[in-house]
Motif scaffolding. Structure first.
Motif, mmCIF file in Angstrom:
data_model
loop_
_atom_site.group_PDB
_atom_site.id
_atom_site.type_symbol
_atom_site.label_atom_id
_atom_site.label_comp_id
_atom_site.label_asym_id
_atom_site.label_seq_id
_atom_site.Cartn_x
_atom_site.Cartn_y
_atom_site.Cartn_z
ATOM 1 N N PRO B 554 85.794 69.883 -41.879
ATOM 2 C CA PRO B 554 86.012 70.143 -40.459
ATOM 3 C C PRO B 554 84.835 69.619 -39.643
ATOM 4 C CG PRO B 554 85.400 72.145 -41.584
ATOM 5 C CD PRO B 554 85.614 71.127 -42.637
ATOM 6 N N GLN B 555 85.110 69.329 -38.389
ATOM 7 C CA GLN B 555 84.070 68.694 -37.580
ATOM 8 C C GLN B 555 84.101 69.233 -36.162
ATOM 9 O OE1 GLN B 555 84.080 64.385 -37.934
ATOM 10 N NE2 GLN B 555 83.333 64.193 -35.845
ATOM 11 N N CYS B 556 82.951 69.647 -35.687
ATOM 12 C CA CYS B 556 82.808 70.088 -34.303
ATOM 13 C C CYS B 556 81.834 69.158 -33.601
ATOM 14 C CB CYS B 556 82.241 71.505 -34.231
ATOM 15 S SG CYS B 556 83.482 72.772 -34.316
ATOM 16 N N THR B 557 82.043 68.980 -32.329
ATOM 17 C CA THR B 557 81.142 68.145 -31.548
ATOM 18 C C THR B 557 80.655 68.941 -30.356
ATOM 19 O OG1 THR B 557 82.337 66.191 -32.220
ATOM 20 C CG2 THR B 557 80.934 65.974 -30.310
ATOM 21 N N LEU B 558 79.348 68.932 -30.193
ATOM 22 C CA LEU B 558 78.752 69.621 -29.058
ATOM 23 C C LEU B 558 78.214 68.579 -28.095
ATOM 24 C CD1 LEU B 558 77.797 72.344 -27.842
ATOM 25 C CD2 LEU B 558 75.659 71.981 -29.030
ATOM 26 N N LEU B 559 78.708 68.630 -26.881
ATOM 27 C CA LEU B 559 78.234 67.710 -25.846
ATOM 28 C C LEU B 559 77.153 68.446 -25.062
ATOM 29 C CD1 LEU B 559 78.809 64.987 -24.300
ATOM 30 C CD2 LEU B 559 80.238 66.342 -22.810
ATOM 31 N N ILE B 560 75.961 67.903 -25.059
ATOM 32 C CA ILE B 560 74.832 68.529 -24.368
ATOM 33 C C ILE B 560 74.474 67.629 -23.201
ATOM 34 C CG2 ILE B 560 72.482 69.392 -24.616
ATOM 35 C CD1 ILE B 560 73.236 69.000 -27.777
ATOM 36 N N LYS B 561 74.565 68.187 -22.017
ATOM 37 C CA LYS B 561 74.360 67.347 -20.847
ATOM 38 C C LYS B 561 73.264 67.930 -19.977
ATOM 39 C CE LYS B 561 76.872 66.008 -16.740
ATOM 40 N NZ LYS B 561 78.161 65.989 -16.083
ATOM 41 N N ASP B 562 72.335 67.090 -19.604
ATOM 42 C CA ASP B 562 71.289 67.499 -18.678
ATOM 43 C C ASP B 562 71.904 67.548 -17.286
ATOM 44 O OD1 ASP B 562 69.113 67.454 -16.854
ATOM 45 O OD2 ASP B 562 67.815 66.795 -18.482
ATOM 46 N N LYS B 563 71.822 68.709 -16.641
ATOM 47 C CA LYS B 563 72.540 68.854 -15.369
ATOM 48 C C LYS B 563 71.944 67.993 -14.267
ATOM 49 C CE LYS B 563 74.531 73.433 -15.731
ATOM 50 N NZ LYS B 563 74.120 74.821 -15.571
ATOM 51 N N ASP B 564 70.647 67.709 -14.344
ATOM 52 C CA ASP B 564 70.030 66.923 -13.279
ATOM 53 C C ASP B 564 70.324 65.442 -13.410
ATOM 54 O OD1 ASP B 564 69.020 69.199 -12.267
ATOM 55 O OD2 ASP B 564 67.065 69.020 -13.248
ATOM 56 N N THR B 565 70.097 64.919 -14.601
ATOM 57 C CA THR B 565 70.248 63.481 -14.751
ATOM 58 C C THR B 565 71.661 63.093 -15.164
ATOM 59 O OG1 THR B 565 69.591 63.582 -17.043
ATOM 60 C CG2 THR B 565 67.848 63.258 -15.444
ATOM 61 N N GLY B 566 72.398 64.019 -15.729
ATOM 62 C CA GLY B 566 73.749 63.691 -16.196
ATOM 63 C C GLY B 566 73.748 63.020 -17.552
ATOM 64 N N LEU B 567 72.568 62.761 -18.096
ATOM 65 C CA LEU B 567 72.508 62.118 -19.411
ATOM 66 C C LEU B 567 72.927 63.121 -20.481
ATOM 67 C CD1 LEU B 567 69.228 60.104 -19.060
ATOM 68 C CD2 LEU B 567 71.538 59.209 -19.207
ATOM 69 N N ALA B 568 73.631 62.612 -21.466
ATOM 70 C CA ALA B 568 74.207 63.524 -22.451
ATOM 71 C C ALA B 568 73.916 63.036 -23.860
ATOM 72 C CB ALA B 568 75.709 63.632 -22.244
ATOM 73 N N THR B 569 73.919 63.988 -24.785
ATOM 74 C CA THR B 569 73.839 63.649 -26.192
ATOM 75 C C THR B 569 74.938 64.403 -26.928
ATOM 76 O OG1 THR B 569 72.241 65.401 -26.450
ATOM 77 C CG2 THR B 569 71.363 63.173 -26.330
ATOM 78 N N LEU B 570 75.278 63.905 -28.096
ATOM 79 C CA LEU B 570 76.300 64.555 -28.905
ATOM 80 C C LEU B 570 75.651 65.069 -30.180
ATOM 81 C CD1 LEU B 570 79.302 62.076 -28.723
ATOM 82 C CD2 LEU B 570 79.093 64.255 -27.569
ATOM 83 N N HIS B 571 76.053 66.256 -30.564
ATOM 84 C CA HIS B 571 75.624 66.796 -31.852
ATOM 85 C C HIS B 571 76.897 67.055 -32.648
ATOM 86 C CE1 HIS B 571 73.506 69.092 -34.859
ATOM 87 N NE2 HIS B 571 74.294 70.123 -34.640
ATOM 88 N N VAL B 572 77.035 66.348 -33.755
ATOM 89 C CA VAL B 572 78.250 66.475 -34.560
ATOM 90 C C VAL B 572 77.905 67.269 -35.806
ATOM 91 C CG1 VAL B 572 80.136 65.203 -35.633
ATOM 92 C CG2 VAL B 572 78.923 64.223 -33.713
ATOM 93 N N PHE B 573 78.676 68.313 -36.103
ATOM 94 C CA PHE B 573 78.322 69.152 -37.237
ATOM 95 C C PHE B 573 79.561 69.750 -37.881
ATOM 96 C CE2 PHE B 573 78.898 73.312 -35.196
ATOM 97 C CZ PHE B 573 78.907 72.942 -33.871
ATOM 98 N N ASN B 574 79.344 70.269 -39.074
ATOM 99 C CA ASN B 574 80.397 70.949 -39.807
ATOM 100 C C ASN B 574 80.358 72.423 -39.404
ATOM 101 O OD1 ASN B 574 81.787 72.436 -41.737
ATOM 102 N ND2 ASN B 574 81.337 70.955 -43.357
#
Lengths: 251, 962
Positions: B554-574
């Motif tokens: 199984p796979q979950c993805t967490l989208l983490i977004k900086d509210k000021d800049t709008g830049l985002a990263t993804l953390h993919v995990f089981n």
């Protein structure tokens, strides 16, 4: 369906709904090149449309929405006919499942309040071009305003709305728009109807009071039919008892 | 008529909504965990040697006492959220804990043993600066509170103000600290940045200014960060630019003496901001003359002030954290130094000499999935042989508290990050190994008849083996007393239960720590700390692949977004094990505007996530060839919407085959009049069982079930009681068509919305009637469906009928959610989190715009409750009986394998998990179900049929002979 008694609220809401709409059926007798200037002292809002094979919007004037100034607010829509060129283009766009878009500028829908603010930009909506063709250019355009009468959205649907792939042979069908225009302002959402509830409660308690003399009748007066029925039943069952056991048959 | 109505109401209520917990069910299907938040101040209760209390004041405005043996709460006081309840200072002496709350608004004293309030007084207004205990003749009697313009002294015993005095020249001097050495004087230390230090000395008795002087200190800007009072009233400061110590004797008021650190033989790491750690064991006495000076990120030095001379006692390198502790007459210094990558060692040193104490090493094993240690709280005690023993509480970056005893035994850990859960998902647990083995058989390609047969046999054999093992375990356990049988859930034996009631709760917290919690017991099965989370991050958690696709994990993805800049990263995990997936997420160089989970799957059964950047370009994750091909095929039917609430702009876009987008509709709500506060779609995993409602006359009223419908809530910018309003717009997310537009006049937010099936429920504050009100909107297509096979937003020309009704609700609410079940057959309830800590399960049937004002035969046939303007709160509707959930921020609902059962998690400061049965447990046999009776009846019937069959045969035979 609004006729059903259970549907009182539906009826009320629907009536409200229709009260808020001003239907305008439009004259469509204009030819291309006819002047579109407003003949009245009102304010005119251009209605533009775009349908391109490559889907890059290029808006052209389709007609004008005329707002009448003064006490009586009113709207009318004057529209151009589609030219020969446009008709073929619309059919082409429909063939590639392109979009037919319309747009109106952001304005006040009250002619006398135009000066208040002037906003940049347009409100856009779309419908599939094939639906436009197959409905023979009969569409319903609704303009939505906010509480102050400012235009916030536009929507377009065709009637019928489906794309079934039927060919439209007759060119004449694609010449004039058959548009129903309506303007919708927000309805007032109902609050809790405490007053009405209390009124009904009062009525019911009155009814109960009215019934009271009946309830004060004596026991026999109230249930005489039950007692009578019981007595008859007893009598009948007594008289039916004597010839018992005789009627059994063999299998 | 009224009686009938009442009877009818009673009937309906008793048949539909009776649900409560029996006494013996308490805690069986539900659990609660209480948290306090990130610790800001902490003191050990030191009245007695045997005391096992640690007092915590936290950033969540909670004041609590923990049991140091178990980590459980003794008591907890939850104050208001926000700056109003902010704990500014925490002073502890003996039985009293004094708190300054709400930027110096209140002074409170708590009794430490039972957590009762001793007294509370309201302080004069003014910005809070500092507070300190003041002693006289060896006893602590007063509390001094320093504000921007005044200092006041209060009795510790009853809070009464002894005196209040204005501080001189408060416009120019910034008074920042208060100090008392127990000699009848209170020193107030102020600074004019980059100019001089100002010291005012007050008499404890009457508040008279005894002395007032200022000393040149052009290098100083902030006293608390760079100065400390050491020894016999020696103000000691450090300056990073000149790399020197400055000392000032507060009694003699001479000049500041500069002592360059080089003269002490100390070197400073370049660019490091020096700091001091001092210790005053008793406010009635002078502080210790030993202090720590931090020279670098991992370097400390223990110094001693001896007759105005500074002596280096010992240098610690490497050292992460230092702390002083006092027990009896002995003061010790605890130093934590890194041992290897996964562990730190803590040692005690004598404060007077700097000598290491024997047998005081303690090993702190660092969690590889946790943060770095941040603070150290040492509890020292005297052992029987008069040597010093200690325990430590380590606070790490991920807000975890770990309490350790010598030589490294972890007594307990508290995951305080869970006090601030931002978002969560529930994921089905995987099948057991044997089940998976069987499943795997179908997944693989056929390779010959023989091998298939062999494989089937082998898997059957494995099943048999597992069954025998299970039987053996049952037999073995049966012989043991019940208390010894443990059913510990560990990550190894996790498996789905029969009805899928046990799930994995994946919780994302604001600190960036992720948790995997077993929904049945509440045990934390895994945790993972993401250490590069911006402080103002927004999180979105998505399940890309469920456990249904064995052997793919199984796979979950967490989208983490900086509210000021709008830049985002993804953390993919089981989500089952918490491990980072080997799938590398794409780098996202552009700010992300919107994310979209498509029902499309790639060849590995992972759902496709679309991310739209600020150039309106779309990137897909996973972006394999297969996915891109599918996207190209589907492009013309993929629509998405963007909301820009600052400009009131809602716009719709369509995907093009080259993964660019085109704008297709736009709705602009002028921000001068109203602002968009929330946009709610429907939950994608929601099922609606019935297309319509059967009316009293047996006709059907069809629901308008538009999956693309968005409920947009606006609030007016004009907040005047008469002119304020909230607006509700229902917009089709594909075509941008406004389906319904309504305003609730004389109403104000905050608005809570639930949007599901064909209804929208919202709650608002009616400023006219000064009460909370609920309103429900239901949408119906009418008596016939336009297109019964499929719903397309592009082909629904008719506007639905809109019904609306409002009700009075007797309480304000914190959050609102609707129950969700597997197939949508069960009736819906609304789960309402109340500020009082209750979670109310309100049947949706009370919020039905078709509730008639006058009861008719047909409405009775339909089971409609007569309209009453007020919704009542019935105590048996509280699903959490007495398990108060503090500060509920969100409720999460998930369907279980049983249609009747919905899993509920309420989170806020506390976490509460339970199950609800909105239509009672119609698909479960009761506990007291009479199996004997039914089986005996069945058997009897069976034999009866056998016998009568036999008899009938005999009879037929006889007749044939006749």
């Amino acid at each position: 369906m609004a006729r059903l008694p259970t549907f009182k609220i539906a009826a009320v809401v629907t009536v409200l709904f229709f009260l808020c709409e001003n239907f305008v059926y439009c004259n469509n007798g204009r030819r291309v090149g006819d002047a579109l200037e407003t003949e009245l002292s009102g304010f005119s809002v251009p209605l533009e449309h775009s349908f391109e094979v490559d889907d890059v919007a290029q808006f052209q004037v389709r007609g004008a929405l005329v707002l009448k100034a003064g006490r009586e607010q009113g709207f009318s829509l004057t529209q151009n006919q589609l030219s020969e060129e446009d008709r073929t283009k619309l059919k082409e766009v429909a063939a590639v499942d392109g979009l037919y878009r319309i747009r109106v500028p952001r304005v006040f829908l009250q002619a006398d309040r135009q000066a208040e603010w002037h906003m940049e930009g347009y409100l856009t909506a779309f419908v599939r071009a094939c639906a436009m063709v197959e409905s023979h250019l009969s569409d319903v355009i609704t303009l939505h305003t906010d509480v102050s009468g400012y235009l916030i959205g536009v929507s377009i649907v065709t009637l019928p709305g489906a794309c079934r792939g039927t060919e439209v042979e007759d060119e004449v069908d694609l010449e004039v728009f058959n548009t129903t225009l309506s303007v919708m302002a927000p309805v007032n959402a109902p609050g809790p109807e405490t007053a009405r509830f209390l009124e009904i409660m009062e009525q019911e308690s009155d009814k109960v009071k009215g019934k009271n003399p009946q309830e004060q009748k004596s026991f026999f007066a109230k249930y005489w039919y039950l007692i009578l029925g019981g007595a008859i039943f007893l009598m009948v069952s007594n008289s039916a008892q004597p010839p018992a056991g005789g009627g059994r048959e063999q299998s | 008529m009224a009686k009938l109505n009442l009877l009818w109401l009673k009937c309906i209520i008793s048949f539909t909504a009776v649900q409560a917990v029996f006494e013996d069910q308490v805690g069986k299907f539900d659990w609660r965990q209480q948290y306090v938040g990130k610790v800001r101040f902490s003191h050990y209760d030191t009245q007695m040697q045997s005391s096992k209390k640690v007092l915590l004041a936290t950033e969540s405005n909670v004041f609590a006492a923990l049991n140091t043996r178990t980590g459980e709460l003794f008591w907890r006081h939850v104050d208001k959220t926000g700056p109003e309840g902010n704990i500014d200072a925490f002073l502890h002496h003996g039985q009293d804990a004094v708190l300054v709350v709400g930027n110096g608004r209140l002074l409170r004293s708590w009794e430490v043993n039972i957590g009762g309030l001793n007294w509370e007084i309201v302080l004069d207004s003014g910005r809070f600066q500092s507070a300190g205990l003041v002693g006289q003749q060896g006893t602590v009697k007063y509390v001094a509170v320093l504000k921007k313009t005044a200092i006041s002294l209060h009795y510790l015993s009853n809070g009464h103000q002894r005196w209040i005095e204005n501080v001189p020249e408060s416009e120019t001097v910034d008074y920042q600290a208060v100090y008392s050495g127990g000699n009848g004087e209170v020193y107030v230390l102020g600074v004019v940045p980059h100019s001089h230090i100002a010291v005012v000395v007050y008499s404890v008795d009457d508040g008279e200014i005894m002395k007032q002087f200022s000393v040149e200190a052009p290098w100083l800007s902030n006293i608390p960060t760079s100065c400390a009072v050491i020894g016999q009233g020696m103000l000691t400061c450090v300056d990073s630019t000149t790399m020197s110590l400055y000392t000032l004797d507060l009694h003699l008021q001479l000049q500041m003496t500069q002592i360059p650190l080089q003269s002490l033989g100390l070197e400073v790491d370049t660019g490091f901001h020096l700091s001091l750690v001092s210790h005053q064991p008793n406010p009635a006495h002078q502080p210790q003359s030993e202090f720590f000076l931090q020279l670098g990120a991992d370097r400390f030095v223990l110094l001693q002030l001896n007759n105005g001379q500074i002596v280096t006692l010992r240098e610690f390198k490497p050292a992460l954290l230092v702390s002083f502790a006092t027990t009896g007459e002995k003061t010790v210094a605890a130093v934590m130094s890194p041992k290897n990558k996964t562990a730190c060692s803590i040692n005690l040193y004598s404060a007077e000499t700097g000598r290491r104490l024997l047998d005081t090493t303690l090993i702190f094993a660092m969690d590889p999935n946790g943060g770095k240690p941040e603070r150290l709280y040492v509890q020292a005690f005297l052992k029987k042989d008069d040597s010093v023993g200690y325990r430590v509480m380590v606070q790490t970056e991920d807000h975890t508290l770990t309490f350790i005893q010598q030589p490294g035994r972890v007594m307990w850990t508290r995951e305080e990050a869970l006090s601030d859960v931002v978002t969560m998902e529930m994921v089905d647990l995987p099948l057991t190994g044997t089940q998976a083995e069987l499943e795997g058989e179908f997944g693989k390609k056929a390779d010959g008849l023989m091998s298939m047969v062999l494989k089937r046999l082998s898997s059957q054999l494995i099943l048999l083996q597992a069954w025998v093992a299970h039987l053996w375990k049952l037999f073995y356990d049966a012989r043991k007393p019940r208390s010894q049988v443990k059913n510990d859930i560990t990550i190894e034996n996790l498996s789905r239960d029969e009805f899928n009631l046990q799930k994995m709760m994946v919780m994302v917290t604001a600190s960036g720590k992720l948790f995997g919690i077993d929904s049945k017991t509440g045990g934390i099965l895994w945790k993972h700390y993401l250490d590069n989370i911006p402080s103002n991050a927004a999180f979105k958690l998505m399940v890309q692949r469920t456990t249904a696709h064995f052997p793919h994990p199984p796979q979950c993805t967490l989208l983490i977004k900086d509210k000021d800049t709008g830049l985002a990263t993804l953390h993919v995990f089981n989500p089952i094990f918490g491990k980072r997936s080997h799938v590398t997420p794409p780098a996202l160089p552009q700010p992300i505007l919107q994310s979209l989970m498509l029902p499309l799957m790639d060849q590995d059964y992972a759902k496709v996530l679309l991310l739209i950047d600020d150039q309106y370009k779309v990137s897909a994750f996973p972006s394999t060839k297969n996915v891109l091909q599918q996207l190209q095929e589907m492009a013309s039917s993929i629509f998405f919407h963007l909301v820009d609430s600052s400009q009131g702009r809602l716009s719709g876009y369509r995907l093009r085959t080259d993964l660019s987008t085109e704008q297709i509709w736009e709705v602009v709500i002028p921000t001068e009049i109203q602002k968009v506060v929330s946009v709610r779609g429907k939950r994608p995993n929601e099922h609606v069982h019935s297309q319509g409602r059967v009316m009293g006359d047996r006709s059907v009223l069809y629901k308008y079930l538009n999956p693309n419908l968005l409920a947009v809530v606006t609030e007016s910018t004009d907040l005047h009681q008469e002119r304020s309003f909230i607006g509700i717009l229902l917009i089709d997310g594909v075509t941008g068509r406004i389906i319904h537009e309504a305003v609730q006049r004389k109403a104000r937010g905050p608005v809570h919305v639930v949007h599901s099936e064909n209804w929208v429920v919202y709650e608002y504050w009616s400023s006219k009637s000064r009460r909370n009100e609920f309103s429900v909107i239901e949408l119906y297509e009418g008596m016939e469906l336009y297109n019964s096979t499929v719903f397309s937003s592009l082909d629904r020309p008719h506007v639905p009928q809109v019904l609306q009704q409002s009700y009075i609700f007797p309480s304000s609410i914190s959050t609102l959610e609707a129950t969700l079940t597997e197939k949508g057959i069960t009736s819906r309830h609304l789960l309402i989190g109340l500020p009082s800590g209750g979670i109310l399960s309100l049947p949706k049937m009370f919020l039905d715009p078709r509730r008639p004002e006058i009861v008719t035969e047909q409405s009775r046939e339909e089971n409609l409750i007569p309209y009453a303007p007020e919704l009542i709160i019935r105590t048996e509707w509280f699903i959490n009986y007495n398990q108060t959930v503090s500060r509920v921020r969100g409720i999460y609902t998930a369907p279980s394998g049983l249609e009747s059962t919905c899993l509920v998690v309420a989170y806020g400061l506390d976490i509460y998990q339970t199950r609800v049965y909105p239509s009672k447990q119609f698909d479960v046999l009761k506990d007291d179900y009479d199996y004997m009776l039914i089986s005996s009846v069945l058997l009897a019937l069976f034999f009866a049929t056998m016998i009568s069959k036999r008899l009938a045969e005999v009879k037929l035979l006889n007749r044939a002979w006749r």
